[in-house]
Design an enzyme around this catalytic site. Structure first.
Site, PDB file in Angstrom:
ATOM      1  N   HIS A 121      34.392  43.604  37.115  1.00 28.05           N
ATOM      2  CA  HIS A 121      33.910  43.505  35.738  1.00 28.05           C
ATOM      3  C   HIS A 121      33.161  42.170  35.627  1.00 28.05           C
ATOM      4  CE1 HIS A 121      34.375  42.840  31.364  1.00 28.05           C
ATOM      5  NE2 HIS A 121      34.742  44.101  31.244  1.00 28.05           N
ATOM      6  N   ASP A 198      42.798  40.570  38.662  1.00 26.01           N
ATOM      7  CA  ASP A 198      42.430  40.977  37.306  1.00 26.01           C
ATOM      8  C   ASP A 198      43.138  42.309  37.036  1.00 26.01           C
ATOM      9  OD1 ASP A 198      41.270  42.172  35.134  1.00 26.01           O
ATOM     10  OD2 ASP A 198      39.188  41.841  35.765  1.00 26.01           O
ATOM     11  N   GLN A 201      42.851  46.486  33.842  1.00 29.28           N
ATOM     12  CA  GLN A 201      42.762  47.940  33.869  1.00 29.28           C
ATOM     13  C   GLN A 201      43.996  48.561  34.524  1.00 29.28           C
ATOM     14  OE1 GLN A 201      40.828  50.439  32.002  1.00 29.28           O
ATOM     15  NE2 GLN A 201      39.638  48.570  32.206  1.00 29.28           N
ATOM     16  N   LYS A 224      44.422  46.410  25.713  1.00 30.24           N
ATOM     17  CA  LYS A 224      44.330  47.605  26.563  1.00 30.24           C
ATOM     18  C   LYS A 224      45.696  48.222  26.826  1.00 30.24           C
ATOM     19  CE  LYS A 224      39.925  46.436  28.580  1.00 30.24           C
ATOM     20  NZ  LYS A 224      39.175  45.868  29.699  1.00 30.24           N
ATOM     21  N   CYS A 362      30.109  46.965  31.790  1.00 31.61           N
ATOM     22  CA  CYS A 362      30.265  45.557  32.197  1.00 31.61           C
ATOM     23  C   CYS A 362      30.442  45.439  33.708  1.00 31.61           C
ATOM     24  CB  CYS A 362      31.444  44.869  31.501  1.00 31.61           C
ATOM     25  SG  CYS A 362      31.308  44.837  29.738  1.00 31.61           S
TER      26      CYS A 362
HETATM   27  C1  PLP Z   1      38.414  44.886  29.930  1.00 35.67           C
HETATM   28  C2  PLP Z   1      38.338  44.215  31.253  1.00 35.67           C
HETATM   29  C3  PLP Z   1      38.102  42.844  31.357  1.00 35.67           C
HETATM   30  C4  PLP Z   1      37.822  41.973  30.158  1.00 35.67           C
HETATM   31  O1  PLP Z   1      38.880  41.976  29.266  1.00 35.67           O
HETATM   32  P1  PLP Z   1      38.710  41.335  27.807  1.00 35.67           P
HETATM   33  O2  PLP Z   1      39.883  41.882  27.077  1.00 35.67           O
HETATM   34  O3  PLP Z   1      37.405  41.812  27.277  1.00 35.67           O
HETATM   35  O4  PLP Z   1      38.753  39.858  27.982  1.00 35.67           O
HETATM   36  C5  PLP Z   1      38.094  42.286  32.599  1.00 35.67           C
HETATM   37  N1  PLP Z   1      38.307  43.021  33.709  1.00 35.67           N
HETATM   38  C6  PLP Z   1      38.541  44.347  33.646  1.00 35.67           C
HETATM   39  C7  PLP Z   1      38.801  45.091  34.912  1.00 35.67           C
HETATM   40  C8  PLP Z   1      38.559  44.987  32.421  1.00 35.67           C
HETATM   41  O5  PLP Z   1      38.774  46.295  32.366  1.00 35.67           O
END
Ligand code: PLP
Length: 404
Positions: A121, A198, A201, A224, A362
């Protein structure tokens, strides 16, 4: 087995009509919907014990502080962190990644290397590019293959003593690929590199165990995982968080302040300058309780069923191509139909009450890899149903026949 109708009744928004049709919400990868317990917990905070935390001696301030710290402890238990002070409240994944990328810059020098993957992302690319610009380090990219999986043999080749940090996602938001993070973590550590995962997701679908994984940082967003927006988590190993330069200075993060010298507070406060999103932090704990009550194993089993069902239906549509066919993937389907622009399909099916994401998600480098401007992404949550998938597939067929 999950009682989906009972679960759906927990989410007030799901019984809405959109454009005169029952809402079919398949944009869970962008943000999840919120159960009533979460919505109520937000009101309860403002109606009953709103006060600033960690400072007042008065009753409300203590109630709010206790609730905030209870939530931190819940999150610690949820991800199995060793200490509660390894759980730092942030405003989200993006904030958390920036805190790490900025905080380690004093440990990075010209010629060092930072590794990200082709599946990231933008939030897990741009902060590292900024770090490289500031320090003269180089950004290297672990490539992906046609199925949307990382090429591990190339990862092995990219790692060296110059590698200072690796930043990869647990699950790709654009394709749904579940990355072999255990392997990535072990390998990074063989070269003395730190690794940030990260988990934005992944956390809606599974329960990470940060000690078993042995990652140095794990980050995710509240919105999320059925929690409020504007709150997220930076988990870091104590030794790493102690080494990080604070991203922000201000109140709350200091031990003593004079004009000659300021000393920082202990963790977690050192990294939590200013008044935080108090209600967000508290209610993130409520959201995590809610998900654990449903159970992550139940969620994973059911979402796999939805994924298989939707995939088998979609591949019957002529000209439809799915991007991201990794062996290990979660309930995300990214696709295009023939040469039709994803935006056009998204617009038509919105008129039929269906919410999907269209565009580059993104993750422009992934779209560049496939030489496409974007995809339509349907991402399912545990409150979605096969009936909704049927409605979606019918709407899609209608849109395609209108546009071709
Ligand atoms: C949504 C997402 C982000 C960014 O998260 P925010 O809540 O917008 O800060 C980063 N990495 C992944 C894999 C995402 O799905």
């Amino acid at each position: 087995m999950l009682d989906i109708q009972k679960i759906r009744a927990d989410f007030p928004i799901l019984s809405q009509k959109v454009n005169g049709r029952p809402l079919v919400y398949f944009d869970n990868g962008a943000t999840s919907q919120k159960p009533k317990v979460v919505i109520d917990a937000i009101s309860k905070y403002y109606e009953e014990y709103n006060a600033n935390i960690h400072r007042g001696v008065h009753t409300l301030s203590q109630l709010a502080t206790d609730a905030y710290e209870v939530s931190r402890k819940k999150i610690q238990d949820h991800i199995n962190a060793k200490f509660s002070h390894e759980v730092i409240f942030t405003s989200g994944t993006t904030h958390a990644i920036n805190m790490v990328a900025s905080g380690i810059s004093t440990m990075i020098k010209a010629g060092d290397e930072v590794l990200v993957s082709a599946l990231e992302h933008h939030s897990n690319i741009v902060p590292w590019q900024m770090l490289c610009e500031r320090t003269g380090a180089f950004l290297k990219v672990i490539p992906m293959n046609e199925k949307g999986e990382l090429v591990l043999s190339e990862y092995d080749k990219l790692l060296s003593d110059k590698t200072k940090i690796v930043a990869v996602n647990h699950i790709s938001n654009a394709l749904g690929t579940i990355n072999p993070i255990q392997y990535l973590i072990e390998k990074a550590h063989q070269y003395g590199a730190a690794i940030l995962i990260d988990g934005a997701q992944a956390t809606p679908h599974l329960k990470p165990d940060v000690q078993a994984l042995d990652c140095d940082f794990y980050v995710f967003s509240g919105h999320k995982i059925c929690g409020p927006t504007g709150v997220g988590i930076l988990y870091g190993k104590e030794e790493w968080l102690n080494k990080l330069q604070p991203f922000q200075g201000g109140g709350e993060m200091i031990a003593t302040v004079s004009f000659e010298k300021t000393t920082y507070a202990e963790l977690p406060h050192k990294l939590e300058a200013g008044t935080p999103n108090i209600e967000g932090g508290i209610v993130l704990g409520t959201a995590i309780d809610y998900l654990n009550e449903i159970g992550f194993e139940n969620i994973a089993t059911y979402e796999q069923e939805l994924l298989d069902y939707a995939t088998s239906k979609l591949i019957q549509i002529e000209g439809l191509k799915i991007y991201g066919t990794a062996t290990n993937k979660t309930s995300v389907i990214s696709f295009n139909v023939a040469k039709i622009h994803p935006y056009d399909i998204g617009t038509i099916i919105d008129k039929l009450g269906i919410a999907v994401r269209t565009g580059h998600h993104c993750a422009q480098p992934i779209m560049d890899y496939y030489s496409i401007p974007g995809t339509i992404r349907a991402s399912f949550a545990f409150y979605n149903t096969k009936e909704e998938i049927d409605i979606f597939v019918d709407a899609l067929i209608k849109a395609v026949s209108m546009l071709s």
